[in-house]
Scaffold this active site. Structure first.
Site, mmCIF file in Angstrom:
data_model
loop_
_atom_site.group_PDB
_atom_site.id
_atom_site.type_symbol
_atom_site.label_atom_id
_atom_site.label_comp_id
_atom_site.label_asym_id
_atom_site.label_seq_id
_atom_site.Cartn_x
_atom_site.Cartn_y
_atom_site.Cartn_z
ATOM 1 N N SER A 149 44.777 41.831 42.947
ATOM 2 C CA SER A 149 44.260 42.780 41.955
ATOM 3 C C SER A 149 44.302 42.248 40.534
ATOM 4 O O SER A 149 44.885 42.864 39.623
ATOM 5 C CB SER A 149 45.037 44.084 42.054
ATOM 6 N N ARG A 164 42.312 35.166 34.594
ATOM 7 C CA ARG A 164 43.537 35.339 33.803
ATOM 8 C C ARG A 164 44.406 36.369 34.494
ATOM 9 O O ARG A 164 43.910 37.190 35.263
ATOM 10 C CB ARG A 164 43.214 35.774 32.372
ATOM 11 N N ASP A 202 41.456 45.084 44.556
ATOM 12 C CA ASP A 202 41.905 46.391 45.075
ATOM 13 C C ASP A 202 40.824 47.474 44.975
ATOM 14 O O ASP A 202 40.764 48.387 45.799
ATOM 15 C CB ASP A 202 43.215 46.855 44.407
HETATM 16 C C1 BGC Z 1 42.937 43.853 37.073
HETATM 17 C C2 BGC Z 1 41.951 44.262 38.142
HETATM 18 C C3 BGC Z 1 42.538 45.340 39.025
HETATM 19 C C4 BGC Z 1 43.068 46.494 38.187
HETATM 20 C C5 BGC Z 1 43.694 47.599 39.023
HETATM 21 C C6 BGC Z 1 43.479 45.068 36.346
HETATM 22 O O1 BGC Z 1 44.477 44.688 35.448
HETATM 23 O O2 BGC Z 1 42.326 42.983 36.151
HETATM 24 O O3 BGC Z 1 41.555 43.157 38.914
HETATM 25 O O4 BGC Z 1 41.568 45.797 39.925
HETATM 26 O O5 BGC Z 1 44.033 45.999 37.275
HETATM 27 O O6 BGC Z 1 44.751 47.151 39.791
#
Ligand code: BGC
Length: 480
Positions: A149, A164, A202
């Site tokens: 995620s 990142r 996610d």
């Molecule tokens: C991330 C995402 C993720 C979201 C929820 C963000 O900080 O960049 O990739 O889907 O958080 O978990």
């Protein structure tokens, strides 16, 4: 000169945090513009635009998928390993184990420190639950979907390099590397008979699992599943975009997919990074201060105003500022004397705000206890009344902003056009699930947004549990 009082300061703050109809309109239009720009740009590591990452998932499930798959989920601070048995009738059985990531791994020197830990957890799980599958024969290796995620630049269903870290991880060494490969290398080193075949954000997991669960049960279905979204520690969303519109997709891959009859692809917007340039997002001194102390200054500016990781910190920053103006906690003569926890960044959990939000006890006694317990901070009644107003302003701003990408995507995809057309948005995450009133505040904002009350009525926001486990299993399924 008007006298500065706690009440006058709170009134100013509530006003500053209000998102009105015209701001919603400007933000929604800018989001639609950013989608278009993002679909055209190649997602490079330094780009500040909306990432709009192709996921190589080309359809959402219909509920009839079946099979047993492994899923691993690195989200906030936990790592989950699950085994998911999709039964083909919109239901599933799930076994899982969960471990908290040790603090020192969040800023480890090398990626392998983290990924060998993850591989060890997968190994323990497989030994425990799939001892019968411990074959060295590669063809019999269990297939694993990896829910990761964080923003990755995905180049195939099972391939993606980290753009990142967000949400507290700081392992520089991982940036630019393929996270599937990093996990596979460590699994192989530890001789775990598992093949990582799919990488899913996610939000993608949430969309897929929501579609699976509502798919084959038309009675419970209120429309097509069109968006998967997370409002938790972080925030993000994904949706289906016509392949022809994803201009950044390698033309050869686009052609191949179309030859196979595919028309759409799920795009991971990474909307946490919406308006990183702060063209239209509200920007208070508290937002500026939080950005400076965050692990990714200048990035994920939308997330820093919306998600659970930051709501508590916004409140803490506001309280410290009010104290410096001499209108609150006046028993403490200066900053250094404030309770240590009130001086500690990210110490205040959004869960505390969720109690204060709905406290209706006499003299806000519950708020008093919550603040004592979480920050060791004694308060008087007037201060608690002020704090409750501030909390409500922070959460309302967060929920109103959360409505922007939803409205924008529904408008762009024309999802609500058609006779009696209704749609479902699958959501997951601690804030949308547990923060009192968050979902209804999103709804208010949708009605106020360019979608209007008629559009808002056709939108069903539904909690989709276990998205990251079941969704990863479903993404493995789509690789077969
Ligand atoms: C991330 C995402 C993720 C979201 C929820 C963000 O900080 O960049 O990739 O889907 O958080 O978990």
């Amino acid at each position: 000169m008007t006298q500065v009082t706690l009440q006058s300061e709170v009134e100013k703050l509530v006003k500053e945090f209000t998102i009105d109809e015209s701001t919603l309109k400007v933000l929604t239009e800018y989001f639609i513009e950013s989608i278009e720009a993002g679909l055209g740009h190649s997602s490079d590591e330094h780009s500040k635009s909306l990432p709009m990452i192709p996921t190589f998932v080309t359809k959402v499930p219909n509920g009839r998928e079946h099979g047993t798959y492994l899923a691993a989920d690195l989200g906030g601070t936990n790592f989950r390993v699950c085994s998911v048995d999709l039964r083909g009738d919109s239901t599933f059985q799930l076994e899982q184990s969960k471990a908290k990531i040790p603090e020192d791994l969040l800023d480890a020197e090398t990626s392998s420190e983290l990924f060998s830990y993850l591989a060890k957890k997968v190994k323990q799980f497989v030994e425990r639950h799939h001892a019968d599958r411990l074959s060295t024969d590669e063809d019999k290796h269990l297939k694993l979907g990896f829910t990761f995620s964080y923003p990755v630049n995905q180049t195939a269903l099972g391939k993606g390099t980290l753009i990142r870290w967000t949400k507290g991880f700081k392992i520089q060494d991982t940036v630019g590397k393929d996270v599937v490969e990093l996990l596979q290398i460590e699994l192989d080193k530890q001789q775990v008979p598992v093949k990582v075949v799919a990488l899913a954000n996610d939000t993608v997991g949430t969309l897929l699992s929501h579609a699976y669960a509502s798919g084959a049960s038309p009675s419970g279905k209120q429309g097509d599943s069109v968006i998967g979204a997370i409002f938790g520690t972080g925030t993000n969303g994904c949706y289906l975009e016509p392949i022809d519109e994803i201009k950044k997709l390698d033309p050869k891959i686009a052609e191949e997919l179309k030859n196979k009859g595919e028309t759409h692809m799920v795009v991971n917007t990474e909307w946490g990074s919406f308006d990183n340039d702060l063209k239209h997002l509200p920007n208070s001194i508290y937002d500026e201060r939080i950005d400076k102390i965050s692990s990714n200054p200048g990035y994920h500016m939308f997330e820093k105003r919306v998600s659970g990781m930051f709501m508590g910190e916004i409140l803490r920053q506001v309280l410290v500022e009010l104290h410096s103006k001499g209108v609150i906690f006046t028993q403490y003569p200066n900053y250094e004397r404030l309770p240590h926890r009130l001086r500690t960044a990210f110490e205040l959990d959004s869960e505390v705000l969720s109690h204060i939000e709905i406290d209706d006890s006499t003299n806000l006694k519950e708020t008093e206890l919550s603040l004592l317990q979480s920050l060791r901070l004694p308060t008087i009644k007037e201060e608690r009344i002020a704090i409750q107003s501030i909390v409500r302003a922070i959460s309302r701003r967060s929920a109103y902003l959360a409505a922007v990408p939803l409205a924008a995507i529904l408008i762009r995809t024309k999802a609500l056009e058609g006779y009696h057309k209704e749609v479902e948005i699958g959501v997951d995450g601690s804030v949308v699930e547990y923060y009192p009133g968050f979902r209804s505040m999103i709804r208010h904002a949708l009605a106020l947004s360019p979608l209007g009350p008629d559009g808002e009525r056709k939108v069903h926001i539904q909690i989709s549990k276990d998205g990251s486990g079941v969704g990863a299993a479903l993404s493995v399924q789509s690789s077969t």
